[in-house]
Design an enzyme around this catalytic site. Sequence first.
Site, PDB file in Angstrom:
ATOM      1  N   ARG A 105       0.837  -1.204   0.000  1.00 21.79           N
ATOM      2  CA  ARG A 105       0.000   0.000   0.000  1.00 21.79           C
ATOM      3  C   ARG A 105       0.869   1.250   0.000  1.00 21.79           C
ATOM      4  O   ARG A 105       2.073   1.149   0.155  1.00 21.79           O
ATOM      5  CB  ARG A 105      -0.951  -0.010   1.199  1.00 21.79           C
ATOM      6  CG  ARG A 105      -0.254  -0.019   2.541  1.00 21.79           C
ATOM      7  CD  ARG A 105      -1.295   0.100   3.664  1.00 21.79           C
ATOM      8  NE  ARG A 105      -0.628   0.025   4.959  1.00 21.79           N
ATOM      9  CZ  ARG A 105      -1.234   0.225   6.124  1.00 21.79           C
ATOM     10  NH1 ARG A 105      -2.524   0.496   6.177  1.00 21.79           N
ATOM     11  NH2 ARG A 105      -0.561   0.142   7.255  1.00 21.79           N
ATOM     12  N   GLU A 144      -3.366   7.545   6.725  1.00 21.88           N
ATOM     13  CA  GLU A 144      -2.034   7.594   7.337  1.00 21.88           C
ATOM     14  C   GLU A 144      -0.968   8.093   6.354  1.00 21.88           C
ATOM     15  O   GLU A 144      -0.053   7.357   5.977  1.00 21.88           O
ATOM     16  CB  GLU A 144      -1.642   6.216   7.882  1.00 21.88           C
ATOM     17  CG  GLU A 144      -2.508   5.780   9.050  1.00 21.88           C
ATOM     18  CD  GLU A 144      -2.101   4.432   9.640  1.00 21.88           C
ATOM     19  OE1 GLU A 144      -1.287   3.724   9.029  1.00 21.88           O
ATOM     20  OE2 GLU A 144      -2.580   4.093  10.731  1.00 21.88           O
ATOM     21  N   GLU A 315      -8.468   5.097  14.626  1.00 21.83           N
ATOM     22  CA  GLU A 315      -8.198   3.664  14.802  1.00 21.83           C
ATOM     23  C   GLU A 315      -7.668   3.463  16.216  1.00 21.83           C
ATOM     24  O   GLU A 315      -6.622   4.013  16.570  1.00 21.83           O
ATOM     25  CB  GLU A 315      -7.156   3.165  13.791  1.00 21.83           C
ATOM     26  CG  GLU A 315      -7.562   3.378  12.337  1.00 21.83           C
ATOM     27  CD  GLU A 315      -6.548   2.826  11.339  1.00 21.83           C
ATOM     28  OE1 GLU A 315      -5.572   2.172  11.764  1.00 21.83           O
ATOM     29  OE2 GLU A 315      -6.718   3.084  10.135  1.00 21.83           O
ATOM     30  N   TRP A 323       1.942  -5.851  13.617  1.00 18.79           N
ATOM     31  CA  TRP A 323       3.071  -5.207  12.946  1.00 18.79           C
ATOM     32  C   TRP A 323       4.280  -4.964  13.845  1.00 18.79           C
ATOM     33  O   TRP A 323       5.294  -4.468  13.359  1.00 18.79           O
ATOM     34  CB  TRP A 323       2.622  -3.899  12.288  1.00 18.79           C
ATOM     35  CG  TRP A 323       1.808  -3.009  13.158  1.00 18.79           C
ATOM     36  CD1 TRP A 323       0.448  -2.947  13.231  1.00 18.79           C
ATOM     37  CD2 TRP A 323       2.296  -2.041  14.105  1.00 18.79           C
ATOM     38  NE1 TRP A 323       0.062  -2.003  14.158  1.00 18.79           N
ATOM     39  CE2 TRP A 323       1.162  -1.436  14.698  1.00 18.79           C
ATOM     40  CE3 TRP A 323       3.573  -1.633  14.506  1.00 18.79           C
ATOM     41  CZ2 TRP A 323       1.275  -0.445  15.687  1.00 18.79           C
ATOM     42  CZ3 TRP A 323       3.685  -0.656  15.483  1.00 18.79           C
ATOM     43  CH2 TRP A 323       2.548  -0.066  16.063  1.00 18.79           C
ATOM     44  N   GLU A 363      -2.772  -8.319   7.437  1.00 17.75           N
ATOM     45  CA  GLU A 363      -3.087  -8.021   8.838  1.00 17.75           C
ATOM     46  C   GLU A 363      -3.899  -9.121   9.497  1.00 17.75           C
ATOM     47  O   GLU A 363      -4.635  -8.866  10.447  1.00 17.75           O
ATOM     48  CB  GLU A 363      -3.804  -6.666   8.926  1.00 17.75           C
ATOM     49  CG  GLU A 363      -2.901  -5.513   8.501  1.00 17.75           C
ATOM     50  CD  GLU A 363      -3.563  -4.143   8.609  1.00 17.75           C
ATOM     51  OE1 GLU A 363      -4.774  -4.077   8.891  1.00 17.75           O
ATOM     52  OE2 GLU A 363      -2.849  -3.148   8.407  1.00 17.75           O
ATOM     53  N   GLN A 364      -3.748 -10.339   9.055  1.00 20.89           N
ATOM     54  CA  GLN A 364      -4.565 -11.425   9.592  1.00 20.89           C
ATOM     55  C   GLN A 364      -4.304 -11.704  11.059  1.00 20.89           C
ATOM     56  O   GLN A 364      -5.129 -12.317  11.732  1.00 20.89           O
ATOM     57  CB  GLN A 364      -4.406 -12.688   8.757  1.00 20.89           C
ATOM     58  CG  GLN A 364      -2.987 -13.183   8.637  1.00 20.89           C
ATOM     59  CD  GLN A 364      -2.890 -14.397   7.708  1.00 20.89           C
ATOM     60  OE1 GLN A 364      -2.895 -15.539   8.155  1.00 20.89           O
ATOM     61  NE2 GLN A 364      -2.834 -14.138   6.416  1.00 20.89           N
TER      62      GLN A 364
HETATM   63 ZN   LIG Z   1       0.398   2.434   9.346  1.00 15.99          ZN
END
Ligand SMILES: [Zn+2]
Lengths: 653, 653, 653
Positions: A105, A144, A315, A323, A363-364
Amino acid sequence: MNPAIGVCYYPEHWPEDWWQTDARRMAELGIKVVRIGEFAWSRLEPQPGDLQLDWMIRAMDVLGQHGLKVIVGTPTATPPRWMIDKHPDMLAVDAQGRRKGFGSRRHYDFSHLGYREEAARITQILADALGNHAALAGWQTDNEYGCHGTTYSYSPAARDGFRLWLQQKYGSIDALNHAWGNVFWSMEYNHFDQIELPNLLVCEAAPAHELDFRRYSSDQVSAFNKVQYDILKAACPDLPVIHNFMSRYAEFDHFDVGQTLDIASWDSYPIGHLATSNEPDDIKRLYLRQGDPDNAAFHHDLYRSVGHGRWWIMEQQPGPVNWGQANPDPLPGMARLWAWEAFAHGAEVVSYFRWRQAPFAQEQMHAGLLRPDSEPAPGYHEAGQVARELAETAIGGVANKGRVALVYDYQSEWAWEIQPQAAGFRHGDHVRALYSAFRKHGIDVDVLPTSTASLAGYDIVAIPALLAWTDELRAAIGDFEGHVLIGPRTGSKDQNFAIPARLGPDLPQNQLDARVIRVDSLPAGVEVPVKGGGAARLWREKTEGGAEVIMEDVEGVPVLLSQGKLFYLTASGDRALIQRVADYLIAEADTPTLALPAGVRCRTRNHFRVYVNYSSGPQTLAPAPDEAGYVLGGPEMEAAGVTVAKLATAGRD
Amino acid sequence: MNPAIGVCYYPEHWPEDWWQTDARRMAELGIKVVRIGEFAWSRLEPQPGDLQLDWMIRAMDVLGQHGLKVIVGTPTATPPRWMIDKHPDMLAVDAQGRRKGFGSRRHYDFSHLGYREEAARITQILADALGNHAALAGWQTDNEYGCHGTTYSYSPAARDGFRLWLQQKYGSIDALNHAWGNVFWSMEYNHFDQIELPNLLVCEAAPAHELDFRRYSSDQVSAFNKVQYDILKAACPDLPVIHNFMSRYAEFDHFDVGQTLDIASWDSYPIGHLATSNEPDDIKRLYLRQGDPDNAAFHHDLYRSVGHGRWWIMEQQPGPVNWGQANPDPLPGMARLWAWEAFAHGAEVVSYFRWRQAPFAQEQMHAGLLRPDSEPAPGYHEAGQVARELAETAIGGVANKGRVALVYDYQSEWAWEIQPQAAGFRHGDHVRALYSAFRKHGIDVDVLPTSTASLAGYDIVAIPALLAWTDELRAAIGDFEGHVLIGPRTGSKDQNFAIPARLGPDLPQNQLDARVIRVDSLPAGVEVPVKGGGAARLWREKTEGGAEVIMEDVEGVPVLLSQGKLFYLTASGDRALIQRVADYLIAEADTPTLALPAGVRCRTRNHFRVYVNYSSGPQTLAPAPDEAGYVLGGPEMEAAGVTVAKLATAGRD
Amino acid sequence: MNPAIGVCYYPEHWPEDWWQTDARRMAELGIKVVRIGEFAWSRLEPQPGDLQLDWMIRAMDVLGQHGLKVIVGTPTATPPRWMIDKHPDMLAVDAQGRRKGFGSRRHYDFSHLGYREEAARITQILADALGNHAALAGWQTDNEYGCHGTTYSYSPAARDGFRLWLQQKYGSIDALNHAWGNVFWSMEYNHFDQIELPNLLVCEAAPAHELDFRRYSSDQVSAFNKVQYDILKAACPDLPVIHNFMSRYAEFDHFDVGQTLDIASWDSYPIGHLATSNEPDDIKRLYLRQGDPDNAAFHHDLYRSVGHGRWWIMEQQPGPVNWGQANPDPLPGMARLWAWEAFAHGAEVVSYFRWRQAPFAQEQMHAGLLRPDSEPAPGYHEAGQVARELAETAIGGVANKGRVALVYDYQSEWAWEIQPQAAGFRHGDHVRALYSAFRKHGIDVDVLPTSTASLAGYDIVAIPALLAWTDELRAAIGDFEGHVLIGPRTGSKDQNFAIPARLGPDLPQNQLDARVIRVDSLPAGVEVPVKGGGAARLWREKTEGGAEVIMEDVEGVPVLLSQGKLFYLTASGDRALIQRVADYLIAEADTPTLALPAGVRCRTRNHFRVYVNYSSGPQTLAPAPDEAGYVLGGPEMEAAGVTVAKLATAGRD
Ligand SMILES: [Zn+2]
Ligand SMILES: [Zn+2]
Ligand SMILES: [Zn+2]
């Protein structure tokens, strides 16, 4: 809008026949706001020009049927793969000269004007298609900005943009050569087209070259946001435009981007933010499952300032994330505590990320309020509790004005990264150290930009490690009647990153008769004790002039100087020294304080003081003289506990 | 073939008039097998098409005259410089996008089909020219596939091959998008030609994207080997084809490559393998001059499985080497001990690397059996001693079937490198920790692939940290009557790297009523003690379900669960916890054990148990009840000592 | 020329109307020499061919009017931006394949012949325009060759030059293949145009390939200097040509460059040089504000040898600098001490860097003798004190010949970087450790190149860790009647980086009957104690032969061997062992010593012995028997103190 909880939701990740149940459960839990859409471009426009917005409208319909309000994110952080075929050079280039490809991304270059048009196009499409939807409550631009180090690109597009920007700033190449000091090392240019980006050099670039590149890059983020803001405000003047910022991220000037936002928001992941910070190991161990007790609060206060008083958590960490190097489970109760702390600092909305843990993709391993099998995860229950407690306590209003203010400056962050002189010297560290020192006494703190024109109403204002004075700040200090703490290194440069003619801190003698005539910078681990307690580390200045010496180190070097209500700190202090200096200022300014147990912090909003317990064991509060009992919890706080006291009188504003 | 020692020899490095003396001395020492040729391409074909095989035939003649058998290596790991002129794009590209040039070795890209044809050509030429030579005893394909990080290439050739491979695997781009979860972050592709390799991205690629690239890359190694295998078997159906693998190298699936091998071999350099491992510093210090006491053994058992029961040491460390950060001299006796340990685990041949230390080029500091001045080095005498002892003890037969089996899986190695969730979480570490725990009790252990269809005959099978179940393994567990230990993280994903619908460990409730509902991952240094001893570190799972709790940690979180004979471990354990879990299983399964002194290990082969003493001081053996005296050495073992006991009854098979 | 102080000055950085005052103040302070011009190309030639030398002549006029002598630096380290437009490929390429751009300094490739012509052109222009100026006292070529890692370039220009150089060296490709051992790994070339530079390979290149590339690169630096030297000497035969070298920088052969210099100079920044060195942390802490007590001295002695007896400090640290990780303020007095120490070792001039701190550009945090506001900084007063003391003591003459000599060899530095065998094994470390050990006894030491033809006059000569013997050195040892210490690793290779046929140390048996038959290299932290004190670390050799054993380690491995007056050290020693070995040699050779307090060092020049106190507290000298009182200071030395004793008899020469 009363304080409310929200959630981040990805209808495109789930079968459409799950949406109704999801929306119903959200509403039952007490959720009021749902953010959607910010990564959905490949579903909104699967082929160039093939627009597929119906599913999103249907998703908004379902959410709206359950009384939920929707924030729609523009999907510009994740352009689809076909976009790269259209604009192969929209991919950014890193400092090592490598193009960063598609497959994750944020694969775009803020300097690429072709992509900026594509971002405008999809924003306009969303504004046109969704702007009138009854459930729509606002917009999020992109996602972000700068995450994964994407503010800076060393591409031809960035180089060309930089040259143009320099030409507009300096007018003539002689002016630039002079401002940058290019006579040094024969770095003089004959024309703007000779200027390259400051990467892949033999040794370091001129600091003014580096600083201008950072200013330029920051301006591109602002310009990128402004494109979307202008479109969204033209389409829906009454709906707020929001962006979700990050923690300890300073690669662009957030105050500038805030110029084209109605509300600032940020994404709070306290556990990972502590783990990736430069806090010492003992703090990382002590708060492993809670996060740093001052970091989220600092950002709440910072983004309240960026948002002109209006701010959200977009968030909020609901459980372990994916992460970090390691991703510990938060202490039970933290998902509630973090939300309460945000509300205490004036948040309008705290939105948990995310509704249901995705079993696939990057992101699982990131927890949601629901498990991948749709059963409630621990955060689900904590979020529901917050919703109920908000309703019961009716906290409302806004965060009260602090008694102390700190000036935080993105340019100073860049400056000391470019030229630390002692490795590890950072603007933000100085600001945060003072923030903690004041906050440990229960004092409300505000964070101000260098464009602040008046400091009226504060007891104390601190401006540590500032690159260079702005006209506004000089004037504001001149007019201010409270106590001011500056230094170390404050005003040690001018706007061209050069030492001012009268040397730092570059104030007139009648304001402060002190000049920095020598800097003694120290490697990590070497400290010089200060008489009476605490020590200097990393940075010591030797000064001359007639200012009064308040503290000095064991070598007799003055550490804290004063002239009237202006104080100058000559050294980077360890925690003990910073606390002593803050305490000294508090005593001088007669600022009221609270005695807080270890790990407990508080903030006032409206008629309430919210206490949060970051320690891993129980703590007992001493009732404060301005309090009239508790509306949530009481003096006995469990680990991760929250207590809300009612103030006898309304808060400051 | 009876167990025998061999040596690696480079006739092209020495004057031809030395060959006779060299061969005579080899034979006198007791050497039976000589490997040659694997780096000799520039002498076999100094110019394109100018074939010069006569010297090699003469070298084989000389060796054969002394009764030595020859293994010929295909020289494909070192294509000559002119090859690069023919195929400039055969050079691999690293993850940073840099072509790696000529001037060392392994300078080729497994995805480059032009080079694959060149490899086939030279293999065919060797097969034709040497296949009938009387001294020829087998072939080695290439040399150390993947050494120096050469399995992965990020070249256009790899990208094109990957796209084709994906098309063949998934059929449609929709299927791929779904399997990879590409809806997340708008990563959806419109067609296969848009897919890039997962390097140089802004942040991490989708884990399924990464995993498929590793699967693809592994397949190219297998395909490369198969080309040579098919040619060599067509030419000489009765001669074995061998490849020499490495230690702790998992970038391709060795079981897959083993499909086109008759014998697996590996190159054992115990001292450097310990130094470059992630073993703790105290182990590195304790075994500085011996190597890890379990690492070589583990690989012996692994490659015995890869080789379908047949395996060799192709390169055995004979003294100090050149490639470590430091290269200590082995303890006197280790060159003998290592060989004996290999034979105990079923090796057919242990071949020392190399005959004479080369005074020139990259490995000039690597010891040989001879010094550069042709005088015997210490390893020379130890190799001779092994040859004599082999003859005296007549050990023969094969390694006995273990009582314990461990499943080792290359895909799981890749998976947890891609998504560790706690930095340092590795499949191999879990397998090796259990290996050591069982082996310290003198238990013979086998290593099995996930394609294993039956577990019959084992007391205990352990399957730790497995990515995803295979159909074979699910079925094998279902049929198995022994004890099974799985977890942590076993079965936590499906084959597409997604969390299974019923969550990990993804077994039916009647097999194991436990679901992993939360993962608490921890930074290095944080441990949670387990009641009764040991601690969890790195990884803790919280589960729900009705399985019985056997162990729990001090926070009351279950650590070992069981349902019938199926055990589930929820945490990464420290050494003490892993030992406790192994001990618990051993007790449950009633598996016989030995009491071994510190640093002593053993293995049974045929009617023999071979003891080796890795400690740096003497140790005393207690005679085991199933032994009938010693055929080599006795109960008093010196440092680096070897003792061989005769078993009263034949071993298991 | 009597010993004098100088200063570095940049008239182009300041308004022309400041020059007179600056020059007057310099003269008043006692400065005799001013270096100018070395970074001024963009002012000398702002556009291609637009020469502007008048301002420089005016600056020299002003300086000359105050009796100051001028050294003019050729500005070739900082070609202006327009030069890159003329020669885009003159930018060097780093080992990662990245072109390093314009925007700092030293942005040129020594292999680029077009730029070499440009350097010749500007040198000729300066020689023509300034060569007859009355104030001119000499030239500096370029500036700090190699600084910022610029000796090596991996560009096409370097590759082409390397091929030509190899062709000239080897004549035939067969000769090269043989010399490099290219039969190993099929690295054989068919012709010179196939040879690439040894970067970006799969694993390491052949060591001879690496070594030849370093030799080639070093030769380009020499060739670059020679171009300027020849022009300058042709124009002004009587003026010295100087270059300013650096500390612990060994990427090119300084003795070779010294062939085209009249005077060697170097730039001494003791505090940063210690901080960036590999000295242990306790030394770094102890001498944080002084620098290593032996490092500057070693370089004084080294560059005296490079300069054929004539040498200067061209840049002397005057206060804190800007380029360290931290930049501590020197202890008061160090700017004086460093200068005095240099004069003690024979310096003709010590020139402080720089006159006035520049408030702009990269080095704005680098102290000068003046502050940015033109007020005196502490170094100003210390420099003036030195000037007065020089006049008072009239030290004059030259540095006396040492009683001990050490051979220092750049090729050996390269060799053990290429092939350390134990990480951290370095030639320079061995030389410097012995230097300190002798110097702690107050012994004068000289440093010699491997081209030294006679060692006559020394008591002791040490040649540690030498790659390979030169014919001169072999002959010199043969003729020498003093004591010689060699090893470890001395003579372990031949000039082609191969192990010699009779193994190291490659001396005839009648000279030393010892052969190295095994190397045991050790990781950091593992030591083997030596009987009697000290320990071996990193490197241990096992030898055979009949030499006498003087010391052995606890395992009985001989550590110090001797045969007549030739001593062989088999191990890398810790400080204690090195000191023991030096002490043993001193006793054997009957070399007189002094008892110096901790941190105090001394050197004799002419009729004087200069003591300097590097410790941070006072120390007391014991008068030496050869001294006849003090001409500066006395036996009580303060921290950073200097004492000069008068010798009763003239020094050795
Ligand atoms: Zn981020
Ligand atoms: Zn290898
Ligand atoms: Zn430099």
